[in-house]
Write an enzyme that holds these catalytic residues in place. Sequence first.
Site, mmCIF file in Angstrom:
data_model
loop_
_atom_site.group_PDB
_atom_site.id
_atom_site.type_symbol
_atom_site.label_atom_id
_atom_site.label_comp_id
_atom_site.label_asym_id
_atom_site.label_seq_id
_atom_site.Cartn_x
_atom_site.Cartn_y
_atom_site.Cartn_z
ATOM 1 C CD GLU A 1 -8.467 7.438 2.336
ATOM 2 O OE1 GLU A 1 -7.760 8.159 1.688
ATOM 3 O OE2 GLU A 1 -8.383 7.052 2.646
ATOM 4 C CE1 TYR B 1 -2.530 2.994 -4.014
ATOM 5 C CE2 TYR B 1 -3.311 1.465 -2.391
ATOM 6 C CZ TYR B 1 -2.151 1.651 -2.782
ATOM 7 O OH TYR B 1 -0.981 1.441 -2.240
#
Lengths: 307, 288
Positions: free
Chosen positions: B217, B210
């Site tokens: 990103e 995660y």
Amino acid sequence: MRHHVEILDAKTREKLCFLDKVEPHATIAEIKNLFTKTHPQWYPARQSLRLDPKGKSLKDEDVLQKLPVGTTATLYFRDLGAQISWVTVFLTEYAGPLFIYLLFYFRVPFIYGHKYDFTSSRHTVVHLACICHSFHYVKRLLETLFVHRFSHGTMPLRNIFKNCTYYWGFAAWMAYYINHPLYTPPTYGAQQVKLALAIFVICQLGNFSIHMALRDLRPAGSKTRKIPYPTKNPFTWLFLLVSCPNYTYEVGSWIGFAIMTQCLPVALFSLVGFTQMTIWAKGKHRSYLKEFRDYPPLRMPIIPFLL
Amino acid sequence: MGRLTEAAEAGSGAQAAHWAGPPPTLLPLSPTSPGCAATMASSDEDGTNGGASEAGEDREAPGKRRRLGLLATTWLTFYNITMTAGWLVLAIAMVRFYMEKGTHRGLYKSIQKTLKFFQTFALLEIIHCLIGIVPTSVLVTGVQVSSRIFMVWLITHSIKPIQNEESVVLFLVAWTVTEITRYSFYTFSLLDHLPYFIKWARYNFFIILYPVGVAGELLTIYAALPYVKKTGMFSIRLPNKYNVSFDYYYFLLITMTSYIPLFPQLYFHMLRQRRKVLHGEVIVEKDD
């Protein structure tokens, strides 16, 4: 014969309160008041009492001895969270757009470039739009104060943040473009504006007529529900075809406003509103069908014959 | 809402097969999926099976349901095997590229067609929820898939100068490992043979993946900003006929900031799910 009432937490089954010597004709509302005495942080509006931990909430008007309980009734309690009155929410969420739109209309500093501060648009439609938008929200505020009769007194507190973000956010977004110095008036000019204005006015009158008709269905202070029917007012004849003509007229008003301003954000606001109102209309329609066996079969929830 | 049922599902693969559908999506597509945290957090409070009742119909008679179930199970098994294979191919291609070329430059270009194909194909998962063969909320799945589509098509595909950034490799690795784990988890559940290590992987890898994915990103979007500002791409300026404007640059800034509230919510939700599934902890969910 007096009852005992024990109140357990619906999740943990912990015993929260034991009320002895409760009159059999006591209502749930009265029991809620007694419960508040021992747990003052849980005022009646935020109490949900039920017979089954996962069951439906009992109504305030329900009478103790009419419920399927023995002499000792076990009620399960669920905290609905902080509550706020519907009137407060409505007033806040409607006062915002009224005020915010005017900030943009008067081109208050720091919104557009400094050379535009407190200037006025040269387009008639922009002034018209301000009148329409302001009228709409003034109407809503007055209806909240003097017309509507609410079934529920309160709603969860978090709703006010959600609702205000929606109304205030969209109002600012629309107002920004309509009152922008670079605003482009509608492609078909005065014709388009006149037609759209007519739609808007008709729908506002329609919406108001429905609100009045619904108010007259229900005596002050009561929570009765009846099937609404058309009255002498032609605007209410839409009841022949839809369960919630108030929503129909509301969507119509915003479509009118969108055509009048030829502003895409307004169209998007209309679309989102339409989606939400359709969900509400379908729910209301379903409740009507469930409650009234003789409900007129021709009626659709929000759009005649279609939806 | 799919989560609570998933937790029960994941406990025994046998249950999953009887349900004629894979367990609902637990790990979101992107380890980050900013948009989905809020919707997931709110759908959490409703512990019921929302996806299967999307159509608002009652459950059909058992016989009929099992027949529908066979077709659905077959399709879903095929789908999950295909997706596992696709992401495996991607993983292998990435490893081979790096071994042959010794650099990450050009890696994205070499795998982009495969990435776009399989990531876009995942749009089907929304349909699965819509028709009820996967008991997850359409909204949750929609948001998850959308965030991936956004990254692939609106960032890396559209903004060529950032394709050679290291951050791209970062999130590609996170996505690849996540998806291989997730799709094989579904596949094995459907086949009623869930090896414990797959379940273990699914509920532990995210702890690292995660944050790694989010970092990848965010860094990628950040790297794209100057280019977006300079070219004004995907933007609409005033004046125009429809009196609207859109600035992609500010849109990206807002997207990046939305990760801040959303990622922790999602992450802690995953941790709670993990405790429930792997350690059988009973967690009393917070009230509304």
